[in-house]
Structures are given as structure tokens and as C-alpha cells.
Design a protein around this motif. Structure first.
Motif, PDB file in Angstrom:
ATOM      1  N   PRO A 270       0.808  -1.222   0.000  1.00 49.35           N
ATOM      2  CA  PRO A 270       0.000   0.000   0.000  1.00 49.35           C
ATOM      3  C   PRO A 270       0.845   1.277   0.000  1.00 49.35           C
ATOM      4  O   PRO A 270       0.515   2.232  -0.701  1.00 49.35           O
ATOM      5  CB  PRO A 270      -0.804  -0.108   1.297  1.00 49.35           C
ATOM      6  CG  PRO A 270      -0.896  -1.570   1.557  1.00 49.35           C
ATOM      7  CD  PRO A 270       0.392  -2.148   1.062  1.00 49.35           C
ATOM      8  N   ALA A 271       1.956   1.279   0.776  1.00 48.15           N
ATOM      9  CA  ALA A 271       2.780   2.490   0.838  1.00 48.15           C
ATOM     10  C   ALA A 271       3.410   2.772  -0.529  1.00 48.15           C
ATOM     11  O   ALA A 271       3.436   3.916  -0.988  1.00 48.15           O
ATOM     12  CB  ALA A 271       3.860   2.337   1.899  1.00 48.15           C
TER      13      ALA A 271
ATOM     14  N   ALA B 140       0.815   4.072  -2.872  1.00 52.66           N
ATOM     15  CA  ALA B 140       0.462   5.456  -2.522  1.00 52.66           C
ATOM     16  C   ALA B 140       1.512   6.404  -3.081  1.00 52.66           C
ATOM     17  O   ALA B 140       1.193   7.478  -3.594  1.00 52.66           O
ATOM     18  CB  ALA B 140       0.348   5.605  -1.009  1.00 52.66           C
ATOM     19  N   ARG B 141       2.778   6.005  -3.011  1.00 52.07           N
ATOM     20  CA  ARG B 141       3.857   6.871  -3.511  1.00 52.07           C
ATOM     21  C   ARG B 141       3.783   7.033  -5.024  1.00 52.07           C
ATOM     22  O   ARG B 141       4.251   8.015  -5.573  1.00 52.07           O
ATOM     23  CB  ARG B 141       5.220   6.302  -3.113  1.00 52.07           C
ATOM     24  CG  ARG B 141       5.493   6.507  -1.635  1.00 52.07           C
ATOM     25  CD  ARG B 141       6.759   5.832  -1.210  1.00 52.07           C
ATOM     26  NE  ARG B 141       6.686   5.535   0.217  1.00 52.07           N
ATOM     27  CZ  ARG B 141       7.545   4.783   0.861  1.00 52.07           C
ATOM     28  NH1 ARG B 141       8.551   4.248   0.223  1.00 52.07           N
ATOM     29  NH2 ARG B 141       7.396   4.558   2.153  1.00 52.07           N
TER      30      ARG B 141
ATOM     31  N   ALA C  91      -1.504  17.729   7.862  1.00 51.16           N
ATOM     32  CA  ALA C  91      -0.046  17.865   8.024  1.00 51.16           C
ATOM     33  C   ALA C  91       0.628  16.513   7.810  1.00 51.16           C
ATOM     34  O   ALA C  91       1.692  16.414   7.187  1.00 51.16           O
ATOM     35  CB  ALA C  91       0.274  18.408   9.408  1.00 51.16           C
ATOM     36  N   LEU C  92      -0.012  15.472   8.334  1.00 46.74           N
ATOM     37  CA  LEU C  92       0.515  14.106   8.194  1.00 46.74           C
ATOM     38  C   LEU C  92       0.576  13.713   6.719  1.00 46.74           C
ATOM     39  O   LEU C  92       1.573  13.156   6.249  1.00 46.74           O
ATOM     40  CB  LEU C  92      -0.402  13.150   8.963  1.00 46.74           C
ATOM     41  CG  LEU C  92       0.104  11.759   9.237  1.00 46.74           C
ATOM     42  CD1 LEU C  92       1.314  11.786  10.138  1.00 46.74           C
ATOM     43  CD2 LEU C  92      -0.998  10.914   9.877  1.00 46.74           C
ATOM     44  N   ALA C  93      -0.496  14.030   6.001  1.00 49.33           N
ATOM     45  CA  ALA C  93      -0.527  13.692   4.576  1.00 49.33           C
ATOM     46  C   ALA C  93       0.514  14.518   3.820  1.00 49.33           C
ATOM     47  O   ALA C  93       1.237  13.996   2.973  1.00 49.33           O
ATOM     48  CB  ALA C  93      -1.919  13.941   4.014  1.00 49.33           C
TER      49      ALA C  93
ATOM     50  N   ALA D  55       3.281  15.687   4.848  1.00 54.44           N
ATOM     51  CA  ALA D  55       4.659  15.284   5.165  1.00 54.44           C
ATOM     52  C   ALA D  55       4.967  13.872   4.674  1.00 54.44           C
ATOM     53  O   ALA D  55       6.084  13.376   4.845  1.00 54.44           O
ATOM     54  CB  ALA D  55       4.884  15.366   6.674  1.00 54.44           C
ATOM     55  N   SER D  56       3.975  13.232   4.082  1.00 55.76           N
ATOM     56  CA  SER D  56       4.160  11.835   3.664  1.00 55.76           C
ATOM     57  C   SER D  56       5.093  11.708   2.469  1.00 55.76           C
ATOM     58  O   SER D  56       5.148  12.589   1.612  1.00 55.76           O
ATOM     59  CB  SER D  56       2.785  11.249   3.303  1.00 55.76           C
ATOM     60  OG  SER D  56       2.941  10.213   2.385  1.00 55.76           O
ATOM     61  N   PRO D  57       5.822  10.589   2.402  1.00 53.80           N
ATOM     62  CA  PRO D  57       6.660  10.358   1.217  1.00 53.80           C
ATOM     63  C   PRO D  57       5.819  10.234  -0.051  1.00 53.80           C
ATOM     64  O   PRO D  57       6.359  10.286  -1.148  1.00 53.80           O
ATOM     65  CB  PRO D  57       7.355   9.024   1.519  1.00 53.80           C
ATOM     66  CG  PRO D  57       7.125   8.749   2.962  1.00 53.80           C
ATOM     67  CD  PRO D  57       5.916   9.507   3.390  1.00 53.80           C
ATOM     68  N   ALA D  58       4.495  10.065   0.118  1.00 53.05           N
ATOM     69  CA  ALA D  58       3.629   9.920  -1.051  1.00 53.05           C
ATOM     70  C   ALA D  58       3.077  11.258  -1.530  1.00 53.05           C
ATOM     71  O   ALA D  58       2.374  11.301  -2.537  1.00 53.05           O
ATOM     72  CB  ALA D  58       2.467   8.983  -0.725  1.00 53.05           C
TER      73      ALA D  58
ATOM     74  N   LEU E  58      -2.403  14.622  -0.542  1.00 54.90           N
ATOM     75  CA  LEU E  58      -1.310  13.857  -1.164  1.00 54.90           C
ATOM     76  C   LEU E  58      -1.133  14.268  -2.632  1.00 54.90           C
ATOM     77  O   LEU E  58      -0.139  13.911  -3.246  1.00 54.90           O
ATOM     78  CB  LEU E  58      -1.601  12.351  -1.117  1.00 54.90           C
ATOM     79  CG  LEU E  58      -1.687  11.662   0.236  1.00 54.90           C
ATOM     80  CD1 LEU E  58      -2.145  10.222   0.050  1.00 54.90           C
ATOM     81  CD2 LEU E  58      -0.338  11.682   0.922  1.00 54.90           C
TER      82      LEU E  58
END
Lengths: 236, 327
Positions: free
Chosen positions: A72-73, A76-77, A100-102, A104-107, A150
Motif C-alpha cells: 500500500p505504501a 500510494a507513492r 499535516a501528516l498527509a 509530510a508523507s513520502p507519497a 497527497l
């Protein structure tokens, strides 16, 4: 230009053939509603597409790249963002922290204006509210906003209006249309609410026993004898 | 300054001034309890933030304590002539950190262990480590290692040493405060946000593109390093390490301290450990072995009335508005 091409997807759980040669495609910026009775494989398709579970056979091409093996990760990326059937949020985090979490995500694919995004989904006044205190409809919107933060290429929405009031459902349809028309976000939406599907007025694919059995506009699919039989039953 | 920060500041200020009003013996005892507080903070990070309920966290405390003892007693092969406290402290953080990284690689990646399965695996590892320590002569076997020197400033183990109660207390408090500040800053960052999100809904976090296993592994390793540091400071004060420091007994105790204090609030877990250790010494004198019954009753009451911890409940009330569990 084709964004997603799915060919002959198969998935079996024990004795149940959840996907039996599913094929469909979606263009860049396309919007597709996936219909079908319970157990026809719609959510399984999303699970496979989002990397939660692997297909037994078939291939998926996304943005000119064959998807194989990523979880999934990883998916998502690549730009595939999935909204779960029940709101998948973090109860103790505030609305703003979700974005903020989204972001800062690598995706995350680019910067995001969190305040504008929250205003767009009607949560502008709730930035500091923990997600656990939101209403069901607000949670659904927050999850959609989080996915939009994202800046994905493809949104997978599994029953986004489940548990919503009539007014909330209409608002969600309008939001989705706007996202698609103005922002060009491609999306596949699983939905049972026919009023919502009618309101969206986009391409529809009907699934039965793990494969697509009819495609077309809402009106065209509604005239298909098999679909009529599925939804209205056989004439006595 | 927010009310929450004011309450936190007052707690630390109170702890700083406390030894001025109590005797030397009590100061020395509290200095030891501060290392338990540090240990409880490490568990609060793993359990309260990442949702990793470890039934064997003393494994890391014990590894730190033994690393400190071996280094400062000159029992490390090749390093006999270099019994430095600094080397001991570095190893006490590094060895548990590396152990947790390795464990995390096997426990969190792939399908990954969660919930009770993770807890039980940690329990088994702690018991195994206790048995291994008991049977290893190099580690002093059942008797442990006696004569661990106090912290010394010199790089070669010489120089001024930390012997007097008051400086010892303040150094321990300073270390605990520094760790607390560092963790608070980490938890307020986007990395900290992701750690809290792991606890709340790790599957969802994966769908947002985060490498959940890596977040858990690094967070767990940081927690292990802090537990190791606590173990090292304990050993240097107590002058003695034994297999009890690495096994089930202490693992259970730190769980109770953290649960009663408040697992989701670092300061609550820290203060909970201090309070309970102090209460234990008072009540053990009054009740003897029945002290354990009193502790059990306290645990039941806390679970009933302060689900997120007794100290966390009080700190939250003082900070007003925020419910326990919020940063």
C-alpha cells in the motif's frame, strides 16, 4: 491518455473466486463509478489495486508502469490514494494534523494549501477538532481531504457517501465533480447509492461475480437487460 | 506560555528543589527513582506513542546496566585499561539500540507482529536474557557484578566522580529533563505525528505512503536506547547489576508504573514511576509483603477511574481542557 489499464485480474480466497478476469481502463482525469451487488468483488478490486493484497493472475498498468509487488505504501507513492469503506482516520489527531501528516508523507506529490482544502470540504471551522469528535459525514470528508493533500493521480473511493444524509451525499457528489472538472483528479468510486451515481452522471461499470459485465453512461447501463435484472429482478 | 507548559515547568521546578527539603538518604533514593522515571518514559514512547506494548522492556534496561558495568569495571576484552563512564554510557545506549533495530527488523517487517504477539515475544526474550545472564560467568552469573564505579568525569575513568547525593540527584534529573525535552520536540515534529498515527491506525498510515515498519523500528530502537541509558545510570548509582535487572520482574514493574502514571504522556509516566517507587518504600515499611495487594488495588482503581493513567489525569485536570493522551 490511459492512466490505468487492468487486464484479466483474478483473485481467489479459498473456495471463493472474488475476481474472475476483471478488465477495465481509465483515462487521465477520468471518473468511473463501479456498481454491483454485494460480494461481486468491488472492494477486492480496490484491495488489489492499492497493494493490500496480491492478485493471483492478470496485470495492472498505471501511468505507463506495470504494478507488481508494491505494498500500500509503494502504491500510494506512485499516486494511488484509497479511501477505505469505513473512515480510516486517527482519532486522537486533529483535523489540521491529518492534513499535516498527509503533506509530510513520502507519497505527497507537491505542496498543499491546508486551509483552502479544509474550507473546500467544509471543515474550515474544525481545524483544531480531534477527528474522534467529528460527525460521520465530516469524517468521510476529512478522509477525502487527507487523500487530496497527497495530490494523488488516482483516487479510489469506497462508498464515500455511506452513512451520509441526503444533503451530505449531494454535497459529496458536487465536491467530486468539482475535483474532477477543475483539478483533473482521476477517480474510481464504488457506490450503492443510485441517487448519488445519477447525480454524478459519469461513466459506470457494472460488476458481477468478479468481472465487469456492462459499461456506459448511467442511462445506457440502466437500459441493459442484465443490469435491470440484477437491480430490479426478473419479470415473472 | 500555555497552561500545559506551565504545569510541566512547575513539576520540573518542584523536582529540582525537592532535595533541599528532604534528607540525604531520601535524596539518594529519589536519584535512583529518577532512573526508573527515565525507564518509564522510554516505555511510554514505545507503548503510549507507537502502541508497542512490550512485556519485556527490562531487556534494554538490563543491557544498558550490564554494558555500563562491563565497561567501567574493565571487563570488556581489549578495553580493560579504559574503564570510562563515557564509554559505558555510549555502549549502554548503543547496544540496546542495535538490539532493538535487529529485533525490529524481524518483528515489524514482512507480515509484522502486533499487539499481544509482540508483547509475548518481548516477554520471552526478557526471560531468555535473564536465564542467559544467570548462566554466564563473564556477567557474574546469578550473583551479578558487584562494584560498578560511580559516574566519573575523566575520559579514562578517573577524575571527579559523582558520589554525593545532591549532585547525583541533579545530574540524574538533568539527564531525565534533557531526554524529556528531546522527546517532546520529536513528538511535536512531523515524525512524532507519524509515530502517534502508528498507534492510532497503522494500516491507514501505510495507505498514506508511510513505511510503518521503519517508523516502528526506529521508534522502538530510540525507546530501547533511553531504557539502556536509564539502566546505565541505575548501575552507576547502585554499584551493582544482577540478572533481575534484565528479566520479567522489572519488565512488569515498569509496565505498572507507566500504566498508572499515564502511557500517553511522557511526564505522567516519568512522575508515575517516581511516585510509585517512593510509595512502595513507604508502604512496604508499613504493610510488608501486603504492599503488593495495595499496588494491585491502586492499579484496579486507576484503570476504573483514570483509564489513561492517574498522574496523566491529574496533570490534564491542572492543564484544563485537554483530555489525557493529547500532547
Amino acid at each position: 491518455m490511459t492512466l490505468l489499464a487492468v487486464e484479466g485480474l483474478e483473485k481467489r480466497f479459498g473456495g471463493v473466486q472474488a475476481l474472475a478476469g476483471l478488465s477495465l481502463s481509465l483515462d487521465e482525469g477520468g471518473l468511473l463509478c463501479l456498481l454491483g451487488p454485494n460480494g461481486c468483488g468491488k472492494t477486492t478490486f480496490f484491495r488489489v489495486l492499492s497493494g493490500e493484497t496480491a492478485a493471483d493472475a492478470g496485470r495492472i498498468d498505471f501511468a505507463d508502469r506495470r504494478l507488481e509487488g508494491e505494498g500500500p505504501a509503494g502504491r500510494a507513492r506512485l499516486g494511488i490514494a484509497r479511501k477505505l469503506q469505513t473512515p480510516g482516520l486517527f482519532a486522537a489527531l486533529t483535523v489540521a494534523e491529518h492534513l499535516a501528516l498527509a503533506a509530510a508523507s513520502p507519497a505527497a506529490h507537491g505542496p498543499v494549501d491546508a486551509a483552502a482544502l479544509l474550507a473546500r470540504v467544509g471543515l474550515g471551522e474544525h481545524a483544531e477538532t480531534p477527528a474522534g469528535r467529528l460527525s460521520h459525514g465530516q469524517r468521510q470528508w476529512l478522509e477525502i481531504a487527507m487523500l487530496l493533500a497527497l495530490r494523488p493521480r488516482l483516487l479510489l473511493l469506497d462508498e464515500p457517501t455511506a452513512g451520509m444524509t441526503r444533503a451530505e451525499t449531494r454535497r459529496t457528489a458536487a465536491l467530486l465533480r468539482e475535483l474532477n472538472d477543475k483539478d483533473g483528479v482521476a477517480a474510481i468510486v464504488i457506490e450503492h447509492d443510485m441517487a448519488f451515481v445519477r447525480e454524478l452522471d459519469v461513466a459506470v461499470a457494472v460488476m458481477l461475480q468478479g468481472r465487469v459485465v456492462a459499461t456506459g453512461s448511467y442511462a445506457e447501463v440502466g437500459r441493459d437487460p442484465l443490469v435491470r435484472e440484477l437491480y430490479l429482478g426478473k419479470r415473472a | 506560555m500555555s497552561r500545559k507548559r506551565l504545569v510541566q515547568g512547575l513539576v520540573w521546578l518542584g523536582l529540582t528543589l525537592l532535595p533541599l527539603f528532604i534528607g540525604e538518604w531520601q535524596t539518594l533514593q529519589l536519584a535512583q527513582f529518577l532512573t526508573y522515571g527515565l525507564f518509564a518514559m522510554s516505555l511510554a514512547l514505545a507503548w503510549g506513542r507507537l502502541g508497542l506494548l512490550s512485556f519485556g522492556h527490562a531487556l534494554f534496561f538490563g543491557l544498558g546496566a550490564y554494558a555500563m558495568a562491563l565497561a567501567t569495571m574493565g571487563r570488556l576484552p581489549g578495553l580493560e585499561a579504559f574503564p570510562s563512564s563515557w564509554l559505558g554510557l555510549a555502549l549502554a545506549c548503543l547496544v540496546p539500540w542495535a538490539t532493538a533495530q535487529l529485533l525490529g527488523f524481524f518483528l515489524f517487517h514482512g507480515r509484522g507482529l502486533r499487539g499481544a504477539y509482540f508483547g509475548i515475544t518481548m516477554l520471552a526474550l526478557a526471560v531468555l536474557a535473564e536465564r542467559l545472564t544467570q548462566g554466564t560467568a563473564w556477567l557474574g552469573g546469578l550473583n551479578g557484578l558487584i562494584g560498578v564505579p560511580p559516574l566519573a568525569l575523566g575520559l579514562d575513568g578517573g577524575g571527579p566522580a559523582l558520589l554525593d547525593p545532591l549532585p547525583t540527584y541533579w545530574v540524574m534529573l538533568g539527564v531525565a529533563f534533557a531526554v524529556f525535552l528531546g522527546l517532546e520536540m520529536l513528538l511535536a515534529s512531523s515524525r512524532g505525528l507519524a509515530m502517534t498515527a502508528v498507534r492510532e491506525n497503522e494500516d491507514r498510515l501505510g495507505f498514506l505512503g508511510y513505511d510503518v515498519a521503519a517508523i516502528k523500528r526506529h521508534g522502538f530502537a530510540l525507546s530501547a536506547a533511553i531504557a539502556g541509558l536509564a539502566g546505565a545510570l541505575f548501575a552507576s548509582q547502585f554499584g551493582f547489576v544482577s540478572p533481575k535487572l534484565i528479566g520479567f520482574g522489572l519488565s512488569a514493574e515498569v509496565l505498572i508504573w507507566t500504566a498508572l502514571g499515564g502511557r500517553e504522556m511522557l511526564l505522567a509516566a516519568f512522575f508515575g514511576a517516581l511516585l510509585l517507587s517512593w510509595t512502595e518504600t513507604v508502604l512496604a515499611g508499613l504493610l510488608g509483603a501486603y504492599w503488593l495487594l495495595a499496588l494491585a488495588a491502586l492499579l484496579v482503581l486507576s484503570v476504573l477511574f483514570f483509564e489513561r493513567g492517574f498522574v496523566a489525569g491529574i496533570l490534564t485536570l491542572l492543564s484544563r481542557g485537554r483530555r489525557p493522551g493529547r500532547r
